[in-house]
Write a protein that holds these residues in place. Structure first.
Motif, short mmCIF file in Angstrom:
data_model
loop_
_atom_site.label_atom_id
_atom_site.label_comp_id
_atom_site.label_asym_id
_atom_site.label_seq_id
_atom_site.Cartn_x
_atom_site.Cartn_y
_atom_site.Cartn_z
N ALA A 30 -7.90 -109.16 -48.00
CA ALA A 30 -6.72 -108.69 -47.26
C ALA A 30 -5.52 -108.33 -48.12
N SER A 31 -5.57 -108.56 -49.43
CA SER A 31 -4.34 -108.40 -50.21
C SER A 31 -4.17 -107.04 -50.86
N GLY A 32 -5.18 -106.18 -50.79
CA GLY A 32 -5.09 -104.85 -51.38
C GLY A 32 -4.25 -103.91 -50.53
N GLY A 33 -4.30 -102.63 -50.87
CA GLY A 33 -3.49 -101.65 -50.16
C GLY A 33 -3.81 -101.55 -48.68
N VAL A 34 -5.09 -101.36 -48.35
CA VAL A 34 -5.48 -101.24 -46.95
C VAL A 34 -5.20 -102.54 -46.22
N GLY A 35 -5.53 -103.66 -46.84
CA GLY A 35 -5.26 -104.96 -46.21
C GLY A 35 -3.78 -105.16 -45.94
N SER A 36 -2.95 -104.80 -46.91
CA SER A 36 -1.50 -104.94 -46.72
C SER A 36 -1.03 -104.14 -45.51
N ALA A 37 -1.58 -102.93 -45.36
CA ALA A 37 -1.21 -102.10 -44.21
C ALA A 37 -1.75 -102.67 -42.91
N VAL A 38 -3.01 -103.11 -42.93
CA VAL A 38 -3.62 -103.68 -41.72
C VAL A 38 -2.81 -104.87 -41.22
N LEU A 39 -2.44 -105.77 -42.12
CA LEU A 39 -1.71 -106.98 -41.72
C LEU A 39 -0.39 -106.62 -41.04
N GLN A 40 0.32 -105.66 -41.59
CA GLN A 40 1.64 -105.31 -41.04
C GLN A 40 1.52 -104.52 -39.74
N ILE A 41 0.55 -103.61 -39.66
CA ILE A 41 0.36 -102.84 -38.43
C ILE A 41 -0.12 -103.77 -37.31
N ALA A 42 -1.03 -104.67 -37.63
CA ALA A 42 -1.52 -105.63 -36.62
C ALA A 42 -0.39 -106.51 -36.13
N ARG A 43 0.44 -107.00 -37.04
CA ARG A 43 1.58 -107.83 -36.64
C ARG A 43 2.50 -107.06 -35.70
N GLU A 44 2.75 -105.79 -36.01
CA GLU A 44 3.60 -104.96 -35.17
C GLU A 44 3.00 -104.79 -33.77
N ARG A 45 1.68 -104.83 -33.68
CA ARG A 45 0.99 -104.63 -32.39
C ARG A 45 0.71 -105.94 -31.65
N GLY A 46 1.13 -107.06 -32.19
CA GLY A 46 0.90 -108.33 -31.52
C GLY A 46 -0.49 -108.88 -31.69
N ILE A 47 -1.15 -108.52 -32.78
CA ILE A 47 -2.49 -109.02 -33.10
C ILE A 47 -2.37 -110.10 -34.15
N THR A 48 -3.02 -111.24 -33.93
CA THR A 48 -3.04 -112.31 -34.92
C THR A 48 -4.06 -111.95 -36.01
N VAL A 49 -3.68 -112.16 -37.27
CA VAL A 49 -4.59 -111.84 -38.37
C VAL A 49 -4.89 -113.09 -39.19
N ILE A 50 -6.18 -113.29 -39.48
CA ILE A 50 -6.62 -114.26 -40.47
C ILE A 50 -7.07 -113.45 -41.68
N GLY A 51 -6.48 -113.72 -42.84
CA GLY A 51 -6.82 -112.95 -44.03
C GLY A 51 -7.41 -113.83 -45.11
#
Length: 315
Positions: free
Chosen positions: A164-185
């Motif tokens: 989860a810490s690479g470029g795509v992961g960094s984007a996924v975590l932030q977009i998911a947070r903005e959408r109200g999705i909980t993320v486990i990385g």
């Protein structure tokens, strides 16, 4: 052209309409990359050309160099390298509206590890972003938006992100947070605080990682961003191969899992990226920068993984 200097005559080689470009003439390891003199490309109908200031380094770049993804990215050798770039518009193709010579843009095109590149999708650069930063966003955000959608995860649900810490992961975590999705990385120990800063529940990969994930929550869907052989475990954790998507393991379909390698609407993704960046909802740090001559080193580092954020080539 000859230049006379007192009694000496110096012969200087001049390439008219030429540029520097990273190219490869055969498929193989990083050593096949060469910095060569090449003809400048030009913007055809519906396209623009930019003077490249920075180019994003993506895993697909070295997969293309190795010949892994010819179905999705057919090419003829010798070939340039790179999809993402940020720079200044210096040619506008026929039929293009809303953009002008001199505008700073970021987007996707072809052979972007070069002094000039043609883009097929672009957007004006967000206010306050440097060219170095902007070059790291296009493919990363498009991929993040696409794979989140392909998992079917919805607000209020939990998404597991492996690597989860690479470029795509960094984007996924932030977009998911903005959408109200909980993320486990999952990531290396050195990057756990980084994941938590982006709003994720975080744990390390390696032995016992499945149980550590279970202690954090039950994933409704999962993403494989690292290609580290964890597809069976992701299917086990979600209970449904249809809720797992990989962008890194070409063997994913053997487990009934989607391998997502074809881009969706890049212009739409760039527009959403610009909006998120300008609202302060998305920031992907640049982990390391390279020169054009250091493209092979950039690929070696990219293949090694363990990135926090993005790698870019400065032109």
């Amino acid at each position: 052209m000859r230049i006379h200097n007192n009694s000496e005559t110096l012969t200087v080689s001049v390439t008219v309409g030429g540029m520097k470009k990273v190219s490869f003439a055969e498929f193989g390891g990083p050593d096949v990359l060469e910095l060569v003199d090449a003809e400048e490309p030009h913007a055809g109908p519906g396209l623009i050309r930019i003077a490249v200031r920075a180019a994003g380094v993506n895993p697909v770049d070295w997969r293309v160099r190795e010949g892994q993804v010819l179905k999705a990215h057919p090419l003829e050798l010798p070939s340039g390298v790179g999809l993402d770039a940020a720079g200044v518009v210096d040619e506008v193709g026929e039929g293009v509206e809303g953009i002008a010579v001199g505008d700073p843009v970021f987007g996707e095109g072809a052979s972007t590890y070069a002094e000039f590149a043609v883009l097929s999708a672009w957007a004006l650069m967000p206010e306050g972003l440097s060219f170095e930063e902007a070059a790291g966003y296009p493919s990363v955000v498009e991929t993040a938006l696409r794979v989140i959608g392909q998992t079917g995860v919805e607000p209020g649900q939990t998404l597991l992100v492996s690597g989860a810490s690479g470029g795509v992961g960094s984007a996924v975590l932030q977009i998911a947070r903005e959408r109200g999705i909980t993320v486990i990385g999952t990531a290396g120990a050195a990057n756990l605080d980084y994941l938590r800063d982006l709003g994720a529940l975080a744990t390390t990969y390696g032995e016992g990682w499945v149980e550590r994930v279970r202690r954090l929550g039950r994933p409704d869907a999962a993403l494989d961003l690292a290609g580290s052989g964890v597809i069976p475990e992701l299917v086990e954790l979600t209970g449904d191969p249809g809720r797992v998507v990989s962008i890194a393991d070409l063997g994913a379909p053997d487990h009934g899992v989607l391998f997502s390698g074809t881009a969706g609407s890049v212009p739409d993704a760039l527009a959403e990226a610009r909006d998120l960046i300008e609202r302060g909802k998305l920031h992907i740090p640049v982990a390391k920068s390279y020169t054009l001559a250091e493209a092979a080193a950039a690929h070696i580092d990219s293949q090694a993984g363990h990135t926090r954020g993005r790698r870019v080539i400065l032109v």
